[in-house]
Scaffold this active site. Structure first.
Site, short mmCIF file in Angstrom:
data_model
loop_
_atom_site.label_atom_id
_atom_site.label_comp_id
_atom_site.label_asym_id
_atom_site.label_seq_id
_atom_site.Cartn_x
_atom_site.Cartn_y
_atom_site.Cartn_z
N CYS A 53 44.97 30.05 45.86
CA CYS A 53 44.97 31.01 45.82
C CYS A 53 46.55 31.12 44.82
CB CYS A 53 45.41 31.77 47.25
SG CYS A 53 45.66 33.08 47.28
N CYS A 89 53.63 35.31 48.14
CA CYS A 89 52.97 36.18 49.57
C CYS A 89 53.23 35.01 50.95
CB CYS A 89 50.98 36.05 49.62
SG CYS A 89 50.40 36.21 50.98
N CYS A 113 50.03 32.97 53.69
CA CYS A 113 49.46 31.39 54.48
C CYS A 113 50.62 30.52 54.79
CB CYS A 113 48.00 31.15 53.21
SG CYS A 113 47.09 32.31 52.78
N CYS A 157 42.78 37.40 47.06
CA CYS A 157 42.62 36.62 48.13
C CYS A 157 41.89 35.41 48.58
CB CYS A 157 43.62 37.38 49.30
SG CYS A 157 43.11 37.11 51.36
N PHE A 193 40.19 38.93 81.18
CA PHE A 193 40.42 39.44 79.70
C PHE A 193 39.05 39.11 78.75
CE2 PHE A 193 44.05 36.83 80.92
CZ PHE A 193 44.68 38.13 81.07
N GLU A 197 38.64 44.01 82.43
CA GLU A 197 39.97 43.77 80.75
C GLU A 197 40.98 44.72 81.11
OE1 GLU A 197 41.71 44.18 77.48
OE2 GLU A 197 40.28 42.67 77.66
N CYS A 210 44.51 31.26 72.09
CA CYS A 210 45.04 30.54 70.79
C CYS A 210 46.87 30.48 70.78
CB CYS A 210 45.29 32.13 70.12
SG CYS A 210 46.29 33.62 70.80
#
Length: 411
Positions: free
Chosen positions: A59, A65, A68, A142, A269, A289, A363
């Site tokens: 990129c 930026c 990343c 991007c 969730f 949820e 995550c």
């Protein structure tokens, strides 16, 4: 004063770490670097001895930026490092398991992102923040965002000129849908009749599916439909969506395998139905949820779907009121996809329930490993983990996993 250091490893944010410790952004293990160290950081290193895994960043915005962190590393290196992050988190809890082949989303696939916008003397700038800075960097080329999202940046610049204060920045939460881009503008100035009319005209001219402003819908030309298992769902503005279609498909496949054979599944969730609706093709699902707008969208999608088994929804704060073992009785499997904080209380209830199989999505490998420890201590077996990398070139790590009661053979 210049200092020369050798990078030993990467930290959890992707920075190189030298003895001290000294944190060196965009450095790789084994590299010799030189630069000024301030407050335990070398923010502008010169790479004296590059690692074999160092590559040219694809990129043109990478140097400025902050979106990343790892474009300077080969794809194989980044994938292996993320797998090691998962292994290390599990090892810290005394756990290990089989690692399945990773699922890595391609470049230009991000269908959901939040950009920032700020007024300037010459107009406006929209893009990502620079690393550890409130400076905004324009990213017209991007390599991460889907082209449909990049295409509305000029509109976001116009909206910034209309809606941002001189000192404040707007947030543009943009989501690609099959009907066009769904754009939610946050932290903007208050609406009045003139501004509302201008916004509606701009949204129509850009052919947005939907435009929202500080949580209020301004215009909807077409419902911004997302499909989960082929079922059309219209999420509320700013609703969570897996970052790439490829990543979502990998997670759905892993979850479906982990709960295969169960006649009744509880989805904890559940969001707008990412897992609940695909699973409803083969099993009855109870989706829980914490946000009413999300459960309402899921319910509407199911009611208009075809060939699905019953899906019930419940709006409930699973952090404050986790489903208890008696409420979990009768389910052949559970799906749990909590936020980064994990779900300690709900996991504890699952651990002492009679649910025999669990599909976990996370995550955050650290909180996943903590919750995995709770399950294994209660008699579950962690059968496998799969890295699902939807955030290319970032330090973000996502995974799917299967747990079964130790006396039950996984399918």
């Amino acid at each position: 004063m210049s200092t020369r250091l050798t990078i030993e490893r990467l930290g959890h944010l992707g920075d190189g770490i030298a003895p001290g410790p000294v944190y060196v952004p965009r450095a790789l293990p084994g590299e010799i670097v030189e630069g000024t160290v301030e407050a335990g950081r070398m923010d502008a290193p010169r790479i004296l001895s590059p690692a074999s895994d160092r590559v040219r960043a694809p990129c043109p915005h990478y140097a400025a930026c902050g979106a990343c962190a790892l474009q300077h590393a080969s794809e194989d290196f980044v994938t292996d490092w993320k797998r090691q992050v998962i292994r290390a988190a599990l090892a810290a809890q005394g756990l290990e398991t089989a690692m399945r082949p990773p699922a890595v989303s391609p470049p230009g696939a991000r269908r959901r992102a939040t950009l920032a916008g700020r007024r300037t003397k010459k107009g406006a700038i929209v893009g990502f923040h620079a690393r550890a800075s409130d400076t905004i960097v324009a990213v017209p080329d991007c390599r991460v965002l889907h082209p449909d999202l990049l295409a509305i940046v000029p509109l976001c610049e116009k909206l910034t000129r209309l809606g941002a204060s001189r000192k404040g920045a707007l947030a543009f939460a943009m989501t690609r849908s099959e009907a066009g881009v769904d754009l939610e503008v946050r932290e903007a100035r208050a609406l009045d009749l003139e501004l509302r009319a201008e916004l509606a005209a701009l949204g129509a001219g850009a052919d947005l599916a939907r435009l929202s402003w500080n949580g209020e819908q301004i215009a909807e030309r077409r419902p911004p439909i997302q499909r989960f298992g082929g079922v059309a769902v219209v999420p509320p503005p700013g609703a969570f969506l897996q970052a790439t279609a490829e990543g979502e498909a990998a997670l759905v496949s892993a979850v479906a395998e982990a709960v295969a054979g169960a006649g009744r599944v509880v989805d904890l969730f559940a969001g707008c139905g990412t897992f609940a609706l695909p699973l409803a093709a083969r099993a009855e699902v109870h989706a829980v949820e914490g946000t009413a707008a999300l459960t309402a969208a899921l319910d509407r999608g199911w009611r208009h779907g075809e060939g699905l088994k019953p899906v019930t929804v419940e709006t409930r704060d699973l952090f404050r009121r986790p489903l208890q073992p008696d409420e979990l009785a009768g389910f052949g499997a559970a799906v749990i996809d909590p936020p980064r904080a994990g779900a300690a209380a709900q996991t504890q209830a699952l651990a002492i329930s009679g649910v025999p199989r669990i599909a976990a999505v996370s995550c955050n490998p650290v909180t996943f490993a903590r919750d995995a420890k709770t399950l294994t201590e209660a008699g579950f077996r962690l059968d496998w983990v799969q890295l699902v990398d939807q955030f290319r070139w970032s330090a973000h790590v996502e995974l799917a996993a299967q747990f079964t009661r130790a006396h039950i053979d996984p399918q």
